[in-house]
Scaffold this motif. Structure first.
Motif, PDB file in Angstrom:
ATOM      1  N   GLN A 193       1.038  -1.084  -0.216  1.00 45.10           N
ATOM      2  CA  GLN A 193      -0.274   0.190   0.487  1.00 45.10           C
ATOM      3  C   GLN A 193       1.155   1.499  -0.033  1.00 45.10           C
ATOM      4  OE1 GLN A 193      -3.745   0.226   0.047  1.00 45.10           O
ATOM      5  NE2 GLN A 193      -3.728  -2.152  -0.154  1.00 45.10           N
ATOM      6  N   GLY A 194       1.859   1.361  -0.093  1.00 46.56           N
ATOM      7  CA  GLY A 194       3.094   2.156  -0.691  1.00 46.56           C
ATOM      8  C   GLY A 194       3.743   3.031   1.407  1.00 46.56           C
ATOM      9  N   ILE A 195       3.068   2.294   2.138  1.00 47.25           N
ATOM     10  CA  ILE A 195       3.652   2.222   3.899  1.00 47.25           C
ATOM     11  C   ILE A 195       4.630   2.138   4.014  1.00 47.25           C
ATOM     12  CG2 ILE A 195       2.685   2.406   6.174  1.00 47.25           C
ATOM     13  CD1 ILE A 195      -0.322   2.249   4.903  1.00 47.25           C
ATOM     14  N   ALA A 196       6.033   2.361   4.438  1.00 49.25           N
ATOM     15  CA  ALA A 196       7.271   2.633   5.384  1.00 49.25           C
ATOM     16  C   ALA A 196       6.539   0.945   6.142  1.00 49.25           C
ATOM     17  CB  ALA A 196       8.030   3.149   5.334  1.00 49.25           C
ATOM     18  N   THR A 197       7.504  -0.089   6.312  1.00 46.72           N
ATOM     19  CA  THR A 197       7.336  -1.134   7.643  1.00 46.72           C
ATOM     20  C   THR A 197       9.590  -1.380   7.806  1.00 46.72           C
ATOM     21  OG1 THR A 197       7.469  -2.521   6.277  1.00 46.72           O
ATOM     22  CG2 THR A 197       5.697  -1.578   6.021  1.00 46.72           C
ATOM     23  N   ALA A 198       8.840  -1.608   9.547  1.00 46.11           N
ATOM     24  CA  ALA A 198       9.947  -1.768  10.055  1.00 46.11           C
ATOM     25  C   ALA A 198       9.873  -2.837  10.887  1.00 46.11           C
ATOM     26  CB  ALA A 198      10.759  -1.079  10.848  1.00 46.11           C
ATOM     27  N   SER A 199      10.680  -4.026  11.101  1.00 46.07           N
ATOM     28  CA  SER A 199      10.704  -5.237  11.991  1.00 46.07           C
ATOM     29  C   SER A 199      10.590  -4.551  13.294  1.00 46.07           C
ATOM     30  CB  SER A 199      11.081  -6.308  11.636  1.00 46.07           C
ATOM     31  OG  SER A 199      12.052  -7.770  12.537  1.00 46.07           O
ATOM     32  N   LEU A 200       9.821  -5.607  14.444  1.00 47.63           N
ATOM     33  CA  LEU A 200       9.773  -5.065  15.638  1.00 47.63           C
ATOM     34  C   LEU A 200      10.839  -5.436  15.811  1.00 47.63           C
ATOM     35  CD1 LEU A 200       8.286  -4.284  18.209  1.00 47.63           C
ATOM     36  CD2 LEU A 200       7.112  -6.407  18.370  1.00 47.63           C
ATOM     37  N   LEU A 201      11.839  -6.546  16.123  1.00 50.66           N
ATOM     38  CA  LEU A 201      13.068  -7.119  16.188  1.00 50.66           C
ATOM     39  C   LEU A 201      14.091  -6.157  15.725  1.00 50.66           C
ATOM     40  CD1 LEU A 201      12.258 -10.321  15.721  1.00 50.66           C
ATOM     41  CD2 LEU A 201      12.016  -9.477  17.808  1.00 50.66           C
ATOM     42  N   GLU A 202      13.640  -5.862  14.818  1.00 52.21           N
ATOM     43  CA  GLU A 202      14.959  -4.529  14.434  1.00 52.21           C
ATOM     44  C   GLU A 202      14.151  -2.891  14.852  1.00 52.21           C
ATOM     45  OE1 GLU A 202      15.304  -5.176  10.287  1.00 52.21           O
ATOM     46  OE2 GLU A 202      16.128  -7.625  10.638  1.00 52.21           O
ATOM     47  N   TYR A 203      13.998  -2.525  14.873  1.00 45.79           N
ATOM     48  CA  TYR A 203      13.032  -1.296  15.518  1.00 45.79           C
ATOM     49  C   TYR A 203      13.625  -0.612  16.451  1.00 45.79           C
ATOM     50  CZ  TYR A 203      10.081   2.950  16.551  1.00 45.79           C
ATOM     51  OH  TYR A 203       9.912   4.402  16.327  1.00 45.79           O
ATOM     52  N   ALA A 204      14.096   0.807  16.504  1.00 43.86           N
ATOM     53  CA  ALA A 204      15.336   1.246  17.208  1.00 43.86           C
ATOM     54  C   ALA A 204      14.755   2.313  18.093  1.00 43.86           C
ATOM     55  CB  ALA A 204      16.511   1.252  17.359  1.00 43.86           C
ATOM     56  N   PRO A 205      13.504   2.665  18.671  1.00 38.68           N
ATOM     57  CA  PRO A 205      12.590   4.082  19.427  1.00 38.68           C
ATOM     58  C   PRO A 205      13.990   5.209  19.145  1.00 38.68           C
ATOM     59  CG  PRO A 205      12.347   2.134  20.887  1.00 38.68           C
ATOM     60  CD  PRO A 205      12.966   1.822  19.820  1.00 38.68           C
ATOM     61  N   ALA A 206      13.705   6.180  18.805  1.00 41.62           N
ATOM     62  CA  ALA A 206      14.761   7.360  18.947  1.00 41.62           C
ATOM     63  C   ALA A 206      13.952   8.480  19.861  1.00 41.62           C
ATOM     64  CB  ALA A 206      15.463   7.894  17.508  1.00 41.62           C
ATOM     65  N   ALA A 207      12.401   8.621  20.201  1.00 43.81           N
ATOM     66  CA  ALA A 207      11.879   9.416  20.745  1.00 43.81           C
ATOM     67  C   ALA A 207      11.646  10.500  19.595  1.00 43.81           C
ATOM     68  CB  ALA A 207      12.906   9.836  21.791  1.00 43.81           C
ATOM     69  N   ALA A 208      11.318  10.466  17.941  1.00 43.34           N
ATOM     70  CA  ALA A 208      11.704  11.521  17.491  1.00 43.34           C
ATOM     71  C   ALA A 208      10.698  11.565  16.771  1.00 43.34           C
ATOM     72  CB  ALA A 208      12.428  11.046  16.593  1.00 43.34           C
ATOM     73  N   ALA A 209       9.138  10.867  17.184  1.00 39.01           N
ATOM     74  CA  ALA A 209       7.852  10.970  16.000  1.00 39.01           C
ATOM     75  C   ALA A 209       7.099  11.838  16.992  1.00 39.01           C
ATOM     76  CB  ALA A 209       7.180   8.966  16.743  1.00 39.01           C
ATOM     77  N   ASP A 210       6.393  12.631  15.651  1.00 41.66           N
ATOM     78  CA  ASP A 210       5.301  13.383  16.755  1.00 41.66           C
ATOM     79  C   ASP A 210       3.998  12.668  17.200  1.00 41.66           C
ATOM     80  OD1 ASP A 210       6.508  16.201  15.719  1.00 41.66           O
ATOM     81  OD2 ASP A 210       6.188  14.894  13.665  1.00 41.66           O
ATOM     82  N   VAL A 211       3.455  11.835  16.668  1.00 37.49           N
ATOM     83  CA  VAL A 211       2.306  11.155  16.812  1.00 37.49           C
ATOM     84  C   VAL A 211       2.999  10.147  16.813  1.00 37.49           C
ATOM     85  CG1 VAL A 211       0.230  10.420  16.711  1.00 37.49           C
ATOM     86  CG2 VAL A 211       0.699  12.461  15.808  1.00 37.49           C
ATOM     87  N   VAL A 212       2.430   8.811  18.283  1.00 39.29           N
ATOM     88  CA  VAL A 212       2.934   7.420  18.561  1.00 39.29           C
ATOM     89  C   VAL A 212       1.095   6.541  18.186  1.00 39.29           C
ATOM     90  CG1 VAL A 212       4.095   5.016  18.849  1.00 39.29           C
ATOM     91  CG2 VAL A 212       5.485   7.100  19.184  1.00 39.29           C
TER      92      VAL A 212
END
Length: 319
Positions: free
Chosen positions: A198-217
């Motif tokens: 659908q054109g949405i970027a994705t990431a694996s939960l195991l590889e995702y490194a949250p960076a305290a940067a998202a405006d909305v979660v």
């Protein structure tokens, strides 16, 4: 009639369930198709201490009701308000103090051949919307509620946690707001692939490194761990939208919310008109999310299939 019932300890199909009788202001509906939701699975684990017929996502036909409704194909809002309490008077019927909730609290649900629901809760399904699309109306409306509660525009970066049905719908709805960035994080490769198509970027939960940067979660994980991850992903003075409900209890450190002045928004039911319009116009596609469909006689198998995590959406066919 046949109905799939939770008795407080286990679920089973019954063929002797009493026929529902509509009260004044209610309609009798023949259920065509129902969707299994994570909430149904949580109820079977003790959430809400509910017993009775499960299910709240459906499309059906009006059998008995006002003449202008009889014969129409409909979906329905799950909250049946009293219309008399202070919250109803404030225009908040979904939060009515005396409400019953379809298949969740005080009102038998739609995993049955027939069900009753207040006429005021009904929405006619456009002819161009198929049953398999219409059955998504309730969860899709819940996804559109995010845009009602939180400003999302071209300056925001949004992260959606969870690649299940609600996470998929949330990401697809958020995309219509054209945010600067949109990322769906999940643990199932096949489900992430659906979002990617659908054109949405994705990431694996195991590889995702949250960076305290998202405006909305948006937390659509359906697990107690999702909120903790959301706190690590959101920026200071950002917003977390909670879409998860679950039976489990657990403590967590909420100090980061205070330190970083994070806004937390609970988000539940939403606008059916927006959902049906999106389905009718194709603004949001849902058909690819259907993983399997079972007849009512195999409702227990449908619940098990929904619980194993491999499929995004499992349906139950009544006819």
């Amino acid at each position: 009639m046949r109905a799939f019932v939770f008795d407080g300890s286990s679920c089973r199909l019954r063929d002797d369930w009493p026929e529902p009788v509509p009260a004044p202001g209610e309609a009798l509906l023949a259920v065509r198709l129902a969707g299994v939701c994570r909430t149904d699975l949580e109820i079977a684990r003790g959430y809400m201490e509910f017993w009775g017929v499960l299910g709240h996502e459906f499309v059906g036909d009006v059998l008995v009701g006002p003449p202008e409704w009889v014969g129409r194909r409909v979906v329905g809002e799950i909250n049946a308000p009293c219309g008399r309490c202070d919250l109803c008077a404030r225009g908040l019927p979904a939060h009515c103090r005396n409400r019953t909730v379809l298949g969740i609290a005080g009102r038998h649900g739609v995993f049955a051949e027939r069900v009753v629901l207040p006429v005021a809760c009904l929405h006619a399904v456009p002819d161009v919307v198929s049953d398999r699309d219409a059955v998504f109306a309730e969860p899709l409306a819940a996804a559109f509620q995010i845009l009602r509660q939180v400003r999302i525009g071209p300056d925001e970066d949004v992260v959606v946690l969870g690649d299940g049905r609600l996470g998929q719908l949330a990401a697809r709805v958020v995309r219509t707001a054209r945010p600067k960035g949109l990322l769906l994080v999940g643990k199932h490769e096949a489900k992430r692939a659906l979002a990617a198509q659908q054109g949405i970027a994705t990431a694996s939960l195991l590889e995702y490194a949250p960076a305290a940067a998202a405006d909305v979660v948006v937390d659509a994980t359906g697990t107690p761990d999702g909120f903790a991850l959301a706190m690590r992903a959101v920026r200071p003075r950002g917003t977390i939208v909670l879409k998860s409900t679950f039976a489990a209890e657990g403590g967590m450190n909420l100090a980061p919310l205070v330190v970083h002045e994070v806004t937390v928004v609970g988000s539940r039911c939403g606008p059916f008109d927006a959902a049906l319009d999106a389905l009718a116009t194709g603004t949001v596609g849902v058909r690819d999310l259907v993983g399997a469909a079972y007849p009512l006689a195999q409702a227990a198998d449908a619940m098990q299939a929904a619980a194993d995590g491999r499929r995004v959406k499992v349906l139950i066919e009544m006819t």
